[in-house]
Write an enzyme that holds these catalytic residues in place. Structure first.
Site, PDB file in Angstrom:
ATOM      1  N   GLU B  50      28.742  61.012  35.246  1.00  0.00           N
ATOM      2  CA  GLU B  50      27.703  61.734  35.985  1.00  0.00           C
ATOM      3  C   GLU B  50      27.528  61.254  37.423  1.00  0.00           C
ATOM      4  O   GLU B  50      27.118  62.014  38.294  1.00  0.00           O
ATOM      5  CB  GLU B  50      26.364  61.670  35.247  1.00  0.00           C
ATOM      6  N   PHE B 112      15.897  60.531  20.632  1.00  0.00           N
ATOM      7  CA  PHE B 112      17.299  60.249  20.952  1.00  0.00           C
ATOM      8  C   PHE B 112      17.619  60.772  22.358  1.00  0.00           C
ATOM      9  O   PHE B 112      17.317  61.915  22.686  1.00  0.00           O
ATOM     10  CB  PHE B 112      18.218  60.904  19.914  1.00  0.00           C
ATOM     11  N   GLN B 113      18.225  59.934  23.170  1.00  0.00           N
ATOM     12  CA  GLN B 113      18.597  60.247  24.557  1.00  0.00           C
ATOM     13  C   GLN B 113      17.401  60.704  25.384  1.00  0.00           C
ATOM     14  O   GLN B 113      17.520  61.594  26.224  1.00  0.00           O
ATOM     15  CB  GLN B 113      19.739  61.274  24.600  1.00  0.00           C
ATOM     16  N   LYS B 162      14.760  70.816  26.295  1.00  0.00           N
ATOM     17  CA  LYS B 162      15.716  71.680  25.598  1.00  0.00           C
ATOM     18  C   LYS B 162      15.079  72.978  25.116  1.00  0.00           C
ATOM     19  O   LYS B 162      15.702  74.047  25.170  1.00  0.00           O
ATOM     20  CB  LYS B 162      16.331  70.918  24.418  1.00  0.00           C
ATOM     21  N   MET B 479      34.067  43.070  52.902  1.00  0.00           N
ATOM     22  CA  MET B 479      32.849  42.853  53.673  1.00  0.00           C
ATOM     23  C   MET B 479      32.072  41.657  53.119  1.00  0.00           C
ATOM     24  O   MET B 479      31.494  40.874  53.864  1.00  0.00           O
ATOM     25  CB  MET B 479      31.988  44.115  53.673  1.00  0.00           C
TER      26      MET B 479
END
Lengths: 163, 578
Positions: B50, B112-113, B162, B479
């Site tokens: 993602e 969940f999630q 959802k 760096m």
């Protein structure tokens, strides 16, 4: 310097955390924060007391204005205004102290709103400074608890924070 | 027309004119993905992580000026997107991120999630929404695009439970043509009196500098900036985010300013008497030590965001407004004015600047037997004729790309300036290539950064986005190593990896072309070969000098006049030169 910032904000869930989150994320200091609905159910009014120099207060008001949900705000300290805070204070009383407490409450124009054989609950409104003074004048050993609403305020005369 | 929430969301994006959506499916967005499956027109780019989706959408947005759109699922999908959202936020990039959420009735139950996406992203978005009512979905999407693209742009998250996208629940659909929000009025034209005062101050200046930033690119005001600068004949410097807003090959351009800016740009800032900051925000990497910042200058600041004004540096003439409109107004006033820039003073000022230029602060060892990274960027510039879109990751290679690739056009230099996100370059390049399939797109990176989003090589193959990866491989987090050399007595704590993959094989495993380059003389032919392969993604693994540092440098806590140069100056610096 102490500032009282009054905010009209969309009455959406999470609006309070946007304001509180802004203060913690940017390291600004909040002395008190009150929030409640207004006559228009789609708007909430917040009153926020903060301290800082001119630059910090300028940044605070700009950052608050930048929040998408903030409709309008004013710094009440910039105008002539009235400040009020509500305090309820529970003290332990004895026969010897009751008269003295009652007279102190009267001097401060408070009210005793609950009485039990061993306690008083005192209600008092006024600018935060006055409430501080009352607490300071009360024997600290007698205080059971102090509940304060945080300051709210309104500007005098025709000036007002409305749509 | 009655549609389900899933269909409404997809149709809203289409009605908004969205072409690409960068995403990754998961439980909470299955209804949405089903609606996506049953439509044509909206192209979904399936990334491999993602974070890649957000950077690809971001790269697309930076190159085109159009908002980037991301679709992720709840929980880990949403949290993986946060780095990319913060990246866009710090650089004011318009994006709309749609995140799935667990069904409304179970929100708050540690389902969940489930994560509180609205809460997690609040400090790194311009605004966010939780959709609570399917009948408000289309309006919310419209608001999200409106907020993301107007005023000072930024990412907007729309969190969609959802049940809102349930195919069984259909409601009437109409996409609003226009939207107004009483709490958000972004467009401002600039205070006329302030603009007039600014023009007067500018025309009276003896040692002026124009300092412009990313706001000019975002505000599509390059043309105005160029006309403005050339009408006045003043020196102009760009921030890292502003590169390309003014042609870097023009003689009035004195290079980038700030920590790794040119000697001439930083010295000019330090000695100037009038600075006009245009769409720039006085970032700490630009100003250096605040107490030493432009000590002799009066400062004019044009910015669309009132909160940017006098945030770190107190300015004398603030102008809140869109840079394009304000510059147009200023141009009119300058043309009408009888006053002209002070010719003699300006000649002396340019003479001084040319003296600083003669220090040649960007020179490096061209006779080295090792590949110098600066040389690679110069060759990249030549091979692509200065026309490529260049994305970068974060570190030394980013600074070298900024210093040695001369950007003449806006939106061609695409890097994470504010957040400094390693892993940005490759997915961003894919986003750019999707928008401009015919253009040359190069991702300048290093062996550490590239590994942070290397999985997107697979996306590049699937969607045929032949970008060229210029991997400046110095076997160090360069760096970090440089700072450790300068400030930690060369104690190179964890700034190298004992194991580095064979990138050529890795590129081949992903279905691309990999070329390893070990000698300076191989650089040019390899670049030519890579860009000649129009339809292939090519990974150039270039073994550069391990010890090379980025110069010049203003070390942390120092002022513009206190630069570390590659070769210490034998001549007096600072005001003695003036």
């Amino acid at each position: 310097m102490r500032h009282i910032i009054s905010i009209l904000i969309e009455n959406e869930s999470g609006a309070l955390s946007r304001v509180a989150g802004l203060f913690s994320a940017r390291g600004y200091n909040i002395e008190s924060l009150t929030v409640a609905a207004t006559e228009d159910p789609s708007l909430s009014r917040m009153t926020l007391v903060t301290r800082g120099n001119e630059n910090i207060i300028e940044q605070i008001t700009k950052q608050l204005n930048k929040l998408i949900d903030v409709v309008k705000l004013i710094d009440l300290v910039d105008t002539s205004h009235i400040e009020r805070e509500l305090m309820m204070l529970k003290v332990r009383t004895t026969e010897q102290t009751r008269a003295e407490i009652r007279s102190l409450v009267e001097i401060f124009r408070g009210q005793i709103i609950d009485v039990t054989p061993t306690t008083y609950v005192i209600e008092m409104t006024g600018p935060s400074e006055k409430l501080d003074a009352f607490v300071a004048a009360t024997n600290p050993d007698s205080i059971i608890e102090v509940v304060r609403s945080g300051a709210t305020g309104i500007s005098r005369g025709e000036v007002g924070l409305h749509l | 027309m009655e549609l389900s929430g899933g269909q409404i969301l997809i149709q809203s994006l289409k009605d908004e004119g969205v072409e690409f959506i960068f995403g990754y499916p998961g439980g909470a967005v299955l209804h949405l993905y089903d609606a996506l499956f049953q439509q044509e027109g909206l192209k979904h780019i399936l990334v491999r992580h993602e974070q890649g989706a957000t950077h690809a959408a971001d790269g697309y947005a930076r190159a085109t000026g159009k908002p980037g759109v991301v679709l992720v699922t709840s929980g880990p999908g949403a949290t993986n997107a946060v780095t990319g959202i913060a990246t866009a936020y710090l650089d004011s990039i318009p994006m709309v991120i749609i995140s799935g959420q667990v069904p409304s009735p179970v929100i708050g139950s540690d389902a969940f999630q489930e994560v509180d996406m609205v809460g997690i992203t609040r400090p790194c978005v311009k605004h966010n929404f939780l959709v609570k009512d399917v009948t408000k979905l289309a309006e919310t999407i419209k608001k999200a695009f409106y907020v993301a693209t107007t005023g000072r742009p930024g990412p907007v998250v729309v969190d969609v439970p959802k049940d809102i996208t349930d195919p069984a629940i259909k409601v009437p659909y109409k996409y609003p043509k226009k939207i107004t929000m009483r709490s958000y009025n972004p467009s401002v034209t600039g205070h006329k009196g302030q603009i007039k005062k600014a023009v007067e101050l500018l025309l009276a200046a003896q040692k002026p500098v124009i300092y412009s930033g990313g706001g000019v690119v975002l505000g599509e005001a390059s043309g105005q900036l160029t006309e403005f600068s050339q009408l006045l004949g003043y020196p102009i410097t760009n921030t890292l985010m502003g590169l390309g807003a003014y042609p870097a090959t023009d003689k009035q351009f004195i290079g980038m300013l700030g920590m790794h800016g040119t000697y001439e740009a930083n010295m000019a800032m330090h000695e100037s008497d009038v600075i006009i900051a245009i769409g720039a925000r006085f970032d700490d990497r630009v100003t250096g030590k605040l107490a030493d910042f432009c000590p002799y200058a009066k400062i004019i600041h044009i910015d669309i965001d009132p909160a940017s004004i006098s945030k770190t540096v107190k300015v004398d003439i603030p102008i809140v407004g869109e840079v394009k409109a304000v510059l147009e107004h200023m141009l009119e006033l300058i043309k009408e004015s009888k006053a002209r820039p002070h010719k003699k003073a300006l000649e002396a000022w340019w003479k001084q600047i040319d003296q600083w230029r003669s220090v040649k602060c960007l020179e490096y060892d061209r006779d080295s037997a090792l590949i110098k990274p600066q040389y690679v960027i110069e060759q990249l510039y030549e091979v692509t004729k200065g026309q490529a879109y260049v994305t970068s990751d974060v570190g030394q290679h980013q600074m070298w790309a900024a210093q040695y690739y001369l950007f003449d056009k806006p939106r061609h230099w695409i890097n994470s300036g504010g957040l400094g996100t390693m892993g940005f370059g490759l997915p961003a390049a894919i986003g750019v290539k999707l928008a401009f399939p015919e253009a040359d797109v190069a991702c300048v990176t290093g062996e550490a950064s590239i590994q942070m989003c290397i999985q997107e090589l697979s996306t590049a193959l699937q969607y045929k986005t032949p970008v060229k990866i210029i991997n400046l491989n110095n076997r160090y987090m360069g760096m970090v190593r440089q700072w450790q050399e300068f400030t930690y007595e060369s104690r190179y704590s964890h700034s190298y990896m004992d194991t580095i993959p064979e990138f050529v094989k890795l590129a081949e495993a992903y279905g691309h072309v990999g070329i390893r380059i070990d000698k300076p003389e191989e650089v040019r032919p390899a670049l030519e070969q890579a860009f000649a392969m129009k339809d292939r993604t090519v990974f150039l693994d270039i073994m550069t000098d391990r010890t090379e540092n980025v110069y010049p440098m203003i070390e942390a806590g120092k002022g513009h006049h206190d630069m570390k140069l590659r070769v210490a100056l034998g001549t007096p610096t600072d005001r003695e030169l003036a």
